[in-house]
Design a protein around this motif. Structure first.
Motif, mmCIF file in Angstrom:
data_model
loop_
_atom_site.group_PDB
_atom_site.id
_atom_site.type_symbol
_atom_site.label_atom_id
_atom_site.label_comp_id
_atom_site.label_asym_id
_atom_site.label_seq_id
_atom_site.Cartn_x
_atom_site.Cartn_y
_atom_site.Cartn_z
ATOM 1 N N ILE A 1 42.711 48.409 30.375
ATOM 2 C CA ILE A 1 43.262 48.718 31.697
ATOM 3 C C ILE A 1 42.108 48.565 32.676
ATOM 4 O O ILE A 1 41.137 49.316 32.624
ATOM 5 C CB ILE A 1 43.848 50.142 31.739
ATOM 6 C CG1 ILE A 1 45.009 50.219 30.767
ATOM 7 C CG2 ILE A 1 44.269 50.497 33.153
ATOM 8 C CD1 ILE A 1 45.671 51.548 30.705
ATOM 9 N N MET A 2 42.221 47.604 33.549
ATOM 10 C CA MET A 2 41.139 47.252 34.471
ATOM 11 C C MET A 2 41.270 48.065 35.769
ATOM 12 O O MET A 2 41.614 47.546 36.817
ATOM 13 C CB MET A 2 41.168 45.748 34.755
ATOM 14 C CG MET A 2 41.163 44.860 33.526
ATOM 15 S SD MET A 2 39.737 45.092 32.475
ATOM 16 C CE MET A 2 38.504 44.298 33.448
ATOM 17 N N TRP A 3 40.996 49.351 35.703
ATOM 18 C CA TRP A 3 41.157 50.201 36.871
ATOM 19 C C TRP A 3 40.063 49.978 37.908
ATOM 20 O O TRP A 3 40.227 50.310 39.077
ATOM 21 C CB TRP A 3 41.247 51.670 36.466
ATOM 22 C CG TRP A 3 40.060 52.218 35.726
ATOM 23 C CD1 TRP A 3 39.863 52.229 34.384
ATOM 24 C CD2 TRP A 3 38.907 52.825 36.309
ATOM 25 N NE1 TRP A 3 38.665 52.797 34.076
ATOM 26 C CE2 TRP A 3 38.058 53.181 35.248
ATOM 27 C CE3 TRP A 3 38.492 53.094 37.610
ATOM 28 C CZ2 TRP A 3 36.827 53.793 35.452
ATOM 29 C CZ3 TRP A 3 37.276 53.714 37.805
ATOM 30 C CH2 TRP A 3 36.461 54.064 36.733
ATOM 31 N N GLY A 4 38.969 49.380 37.554
ATOM 32 C CA GLY A 4 37.911 49.048 38.510
ATOM 33 C C GLY A 4 38.373 48.014 39.517
ATOM 34 O O GLY A 4 38.033 48.082 40.703
ATOM 35 N N THR A 5 39.175 47.062 39.073
ATOM 36 C CA THR A 5 39.723 46.043 39.967
ATOM 37 C C THR A 5 40.658 46.685 40.991
ATOM 38 O O THR A 5 40.628 46.338 42.174
ATOM 39 C CB THR A 5 40.485 44.979 39.150
ATOM 40 O OG1 THR A 5 39.609 44.469 38.142
ATOM 41 C CG2 THR A 5 40.969 43.846 40.015
ATOM 42 N N VAL A 6 41.458 47.627 40.509
ATOM 43 C CA VAL A 6 42.378 48.339 41.406
ATOM 44 C C VAL A 6 41.579 49.163 42.417
ATOM 45 O O VAL A 6 41.902 49.195 43.608
ATOM 46 C CB VAL A 6 43.348 49.237 40.602
ATOM 47 C CG1 VAL A 6 44.216 50.070 41.520
ATOM 48 C CG2 VAL A 6 44.197 48.395 39.670
ATOM 49 N N LEU A 7 40.519 49.826 41.955
ATOM 50 C CA LEU A 7 39.678 50.618 42.844
ATOM 51 C C LEU A 7 39.028 49.722 43.904
ATOM 52 O O LEU A 7 38.989 50.073 45.091
ATOM 53 C CB LEU A 7 38.602 51.352 42.042
ATOM 54 C CG LEU A 7 37.648 52.232 42.831
ATOM 55 C CD1 LEU A 7 38.403 53.354 43.530
ATOM 56 C CD2 LEU A 7 36.580 52.802 41.923
ATOM 57 N N SER A 8 38.553 48.563 43.507
ATOM 58 C CA SER A 8 37.935 47.623 44.445
ATOM 59 C C SER A 8 38.946 47.167 45.495
ATOM 60 O O SER A 8 38.641 47.124 46.694
ATOM 61 C CB SER A 8 37.372 46.429 43.693
ATOM 62 O OG SER A 8 36.803 45.502 44.578
ATOM 63 N N ALA A 9 40.146 46.821 45.058
ATOM 64 C CA ALA A 9 41.188 46.376 45.999
ATOM 65 C C ALA A 9 41.598 47.513 46.929
ATOM 66 O O ALA A 9 41.834 47.293 48.130
ATOM 67 C CB ALA A 9 42.398 45.853 45.227
ATOM 68 N N THR A 10 41.663 48.732 46.392
ATOM 69 C CA THR A 10 42.018 49.889 47.215
ATOM 70 C C THR A 10 40.955 50.151 48.272
ATOM 71 O O THR A 10 41.275 50.416 49.436
ATOM 72 C CB THR A 10 42.207 51.138 46.332
ATOM 73 O OG1 THR A 10 43.210 50.857 45.352
ATOM 74 C CG2 THR A 10 42.625 52.336 47.149
#
Length: 158
Positions: A84-93
Motif C-alpha cells: 500500500i503506497m500511502w506515501g504517494t497519497v500523502l505527497s498528492a495530498t
C-alpha cells in the motif's frame, strides 16, 4: 413568406467560443497547468526534504505491506506481495493542500475583499442617491402644497 434562417453550426460554434466564460476557463486551465509545476517543485524541493529529516527524502517510498513479502523491482513494479503506497497519497495530498492554500490566500481572499469594498462603495452611492431623491421628493411636495394653498386662497377672493 420569408423564412428565418437558423444559424449554422459554424455561427453557433463562434458564439460559444466568444462567450467570456469560455475564454476565462481556458486561461484558468493554462494557468493551473503552469501552477501545478510550481507546486510539484515546492513539494519535491522543500516539503519532501523536510519530511526526509524524519525518514526518507522521497515520500513516494513510504509504504506498508498488506501481504508479505513485499518486493519491488528497480523500476518500481511490484514483484511479490501487496504493498500500500500511502506515501504517494500523502505527497498528492500535500500538493493539493499547498495548491488550495495558495489559490485561497493569493487569489480568492484578495478578490473577495476587493468585491466587498466595491459593494460597500455601491451601497454608499445608492444611499446618497436615495437621500437626494427623498430631498427632491420633499421639495416637490412643498411646491405642491404651496400651489394648492395658492389656489385655495385664490378661490376665496373670487
Amino acid at each position: 413568406m420569408s423564412e428565418k434562417k437558423e444559424p449554422g453550426i459554424w455561427e453557433g460554434f463562434k458564439a460559444f467560443l466568444m462567450r467570456g466564460n469560455v475564454v476565462d476557463l481556458a486561461v484558468a486551465v493554462v494557468i493551473g497547468a503552469a501552477f501545478t509545476n510550481i507546486v510539484n517543485s515546492v513539494v519535491k524541493g522543500v516539503i519532501n526534504p523536510l519530511v526526509g529529516a524524519f525518514g526518507t527524502k522521497d515520500l513516494d517510498k513510504y509504504s506498508s505491506c498488506l501481504k508479505d513479502p513485499c518486493e519491488t523491482a528497480a523500476d518500481g513494479t511490484v514483484t511479490s506481495g501487496i504493498p500500500i503506497m500511502w506515501g504517494t497519497v500523502l505527497s498528492a495530498t500535500l500538493s493539493f493542500v499547498i495548491t488550495a492554500a495558495v489559490v485561497y490566500f493569493l487569489m480568492v481572499l484578495p478578490m473577495a475583499k476587493y468585491l466587498a469594498r466595491q459593494e460597500a462603495r455601491r451601497k454608499s452611492k445608492e444611499g446618497t442617491q436615495e437621500v437626494i431623491e427623498l430631498t427632491e421628493l420633499e421639495v416637490l411636495k412643498e411646491i405642491r402644497d404651496a400651489l394648492v394653498a395658492q389656489r385655495g386662497s385664490g378661490h376665496d377672493r373670487e
